[in-house]
Design a protein around this motif. Structure first.
Motif, PDB file in Angstrom:
ATOM      1  N   ARG A  46       0.855  -1.188   0.000  1.00  0.00           N
ATOM      2  CA  ARG A  46       0.000   0.000   0.000  1.00  0.00           C
ATOM      3  C   ARG A  46       0.888   1.235   0.000  1.00  0.00           C
ATOM      4  O   ARG A  46       1.990   1.225   0.569  1.00  0.00           O
ATOM      5  CB  ARG A  46      -0.913   0.043   1.231  1.00  0.00           C
ATOM      6  N   CYS A  47       0.403   2.295  -0.621  1.00  0.00           N
ATOM      7  CA  CYS A  47       1.101   3.577  -0.617  1.00  0.00           C
ATOM      8  C   CYS A  47       0.086   4.659  -0.267  1.00  0.00           C
ATOM      9  O   CYS A  47      -0.969   4.759  -0.909  1.00  0.00           O
ATOM     10  CB  CYS A  47       1.736   3.885  -1.970  1.00  0.00           C
ATOM     11  N   ILE A  48       0.396   5.440   0.740  1.00  0.00           N
ATOM     12  CA  ILE A  48      -0.520   6.450   1.261  1.00  0.00           C
ATOM     13  C   ILE A  48       0.200   7.789   1.291  1.00  0.00           C
ATOM     14  O   ILE A  48       1.397   7.858   1.586  1.00  0.00           O
ATOM     15  CB  ILE A  48      -0.985   6.066   2.681  1.00  0.00           C
ATOM     16  N   SER A  49      -0.530   8.850   0.996  1.00  0.00           N
ATOM     17  CA  SER A  49       0.020  10.196   1.045  1.00  0.00           C
ATOM     18  C   SER A  49      -0.964  11.114   1.737  1.00  0.00           C
ATOM     19  O   SER A  49      -2.178  10.888   1.700  1.00  0.00           O
ATOM     20  CB  SER A  49       0.293  10.711  -0.381  1.00  0.00           C
ATOM     21  N   ALA A  59       5.363  11.256  -3.831  1.00  0.00           N
ATOM     22  CA  ALA A  59       4.928   9.865  -3.952  1.00  0.00           C
ATOM     23  C   ALA A  59       4.924   9.416  -5.402  1.00  0.00           C
ATOM     24  O   ALA A  59       5.471   8.351  -5.741  1.00  0.00           O
ATOM     25  CB  ALA A  59       3.536   9.707  -3.345  1.00  0.00           C
ATOM     26  N   ARG A  60       4.323  10.201  -6.263  1.00  0.00           N
ATOM     27  CA  ARG A  60       4.196   9.784  -7.667  1.00  0.00           C
ATOM     28  C   ARG A  60       5.558   9.732  -8.361  1.00  0.00           C
ATOM     29  O   ARG A  60       5.820   8.823  -9.151  1.00  0.00           O
ATOM     30  CB  ARG A  60       3.223  10.711  -8.387  1.00  0.00           C
ATOM     31  N   PHE A 166       3.836   8.791   2.501  1.00  0.00           N
ATOM     32  CA  PHE A 166       4.520  10.002   2.049  1.00  0.00           C
ATOM     33  C   PHE A 166       3.922  11.183   2.802  1.00  0.00           C
ATOM     34  O   PHE A 166       2.742  11.495   2.662  1.00  0.00           O
ATOM     35  CB  PHE A 166       4.363  10.169   0.537  1.00  0.00           C
ATOM     36  N   THR A 167       4.754  11.835   3.611  1.00  0.00           N
ATOM     37  CA  THR A 167       4.220  12.798   4.549  1.00  0.00           C
ATOM     38  C   THR A 167       5.209  13.940   4.760  1.00  0.00           C
ATOM     39  O   THR A 167       5.979  14.278   3.857  1.00  0.00           O
ATOM     40  CB  THR A 167       3.832  12.076   5.861  1.00  0.00           C
TER      41      THR A 167
END
Length: 232
Positions: A46-49, A59-60, A166-167
């Motif tokens: 999973r990838c979360i931003s 992120a992208r 990504f934060t």
């Protein structure tokens, strides 16, 4: 155990009209990070931003370097706290001792050292909880916001998943406070050291979370390009 990779966004546009835009350096940092993860063979389940532009763009740009990557999810809980609002609300309280504060804070790109000194002073007042202002999100409310995002991740996660978040630096600081119980002012001393696109690793089993590593930026160090190591 599962892994959560906390990734700070790339260099933003400090001193520009819109800070929430990656600089060319920030884009390059994100691409280097993605290439590094690809070389390591890290697979993200999973990838979360957060919803901020600089977080999503990081992120992208990073995920484009991976052979396969899940769809990017957005969760506002991982947004940065509103630094401009903190400055506006709390700067009147320091003007007696810092009469030049407004000028310095408005022109931070031209005087980074003094900007950082004053910003750190305002953040210390904010996290103390002794200077809360109506309409300004408190430090405790911000920590609760971030905790909600972490709990949502854990509720859906299995113990073998790799999850990228990504934060921003303040959000990572809040997570350090939650996971290690370090005092808030000490957490922010660490905050000032967080490099753009650095990796901090959390390990989890169920709702038990521990800090495995903090602020790794070996992907930038390996390039021997010091201009890529930035803090804003």
């Amino acid at each position: 155990m599962g892994s959560i990779y906390l990734i700070r966004h790339g260099q933003a546009s400090f001193g520009a009209d819109d800070y929430d835009v990656l600089s060319p350096t920030g884009i390059r940092q994100a691409q280097v990070l993605g290439g590094h993860l690809a070389q390591l063979g890290v697979h993200m389940d999973r990838c979360i931003s957060g919803s901020l532009q600089r977080q999503q763009h990081t992120a992208r740009a990073a995920l484009e370097q991976l052979d396969t990557a899940p769809t990017l999810e957005i969760d506002d809980a991982f947004n940065e706290f509103d630094a401009d609002a903190v400055i506006r609300a709390l700067v009147p309280g320091i003007l007696d001792q810092e009469p030049e504060a407004l000028t310095i804070l408005r022109n931070g790109a031209n005087n980074r050292a003094e900007f950082q000194r004053l910003f750190a002073m305002l953040i210390e007042r904010w996290v103390s909880g002794e200077h809360d202002v109506p309409g300004l999100q408190s430090w405790q409310a911000f920590v609760s916001q971030v905790e909600g995002g972490l709990l949502r991740i854990l509720e859906r996660a299995s113990n073998k998943q790799n999850i990228a978040v990504f934060t921003s630096g303040g959000t990572i600081t809040a997570l350090l406070r939650l996971i290690t119980d370090v005092p808030a002012h000490k957490a922010f001393e660490l905050n000032w050291q967080i490099v753009n696109t650095s990796l901090s690793l959390l390990k989890f089993r169920g709702r038990e979370v521990s800090l495995a590593s903090f602020n790794s930026y070996v992907h930038l160090q390996l390039l021997k390009a010091p201009e890529l190591i930035t803090y804003r």
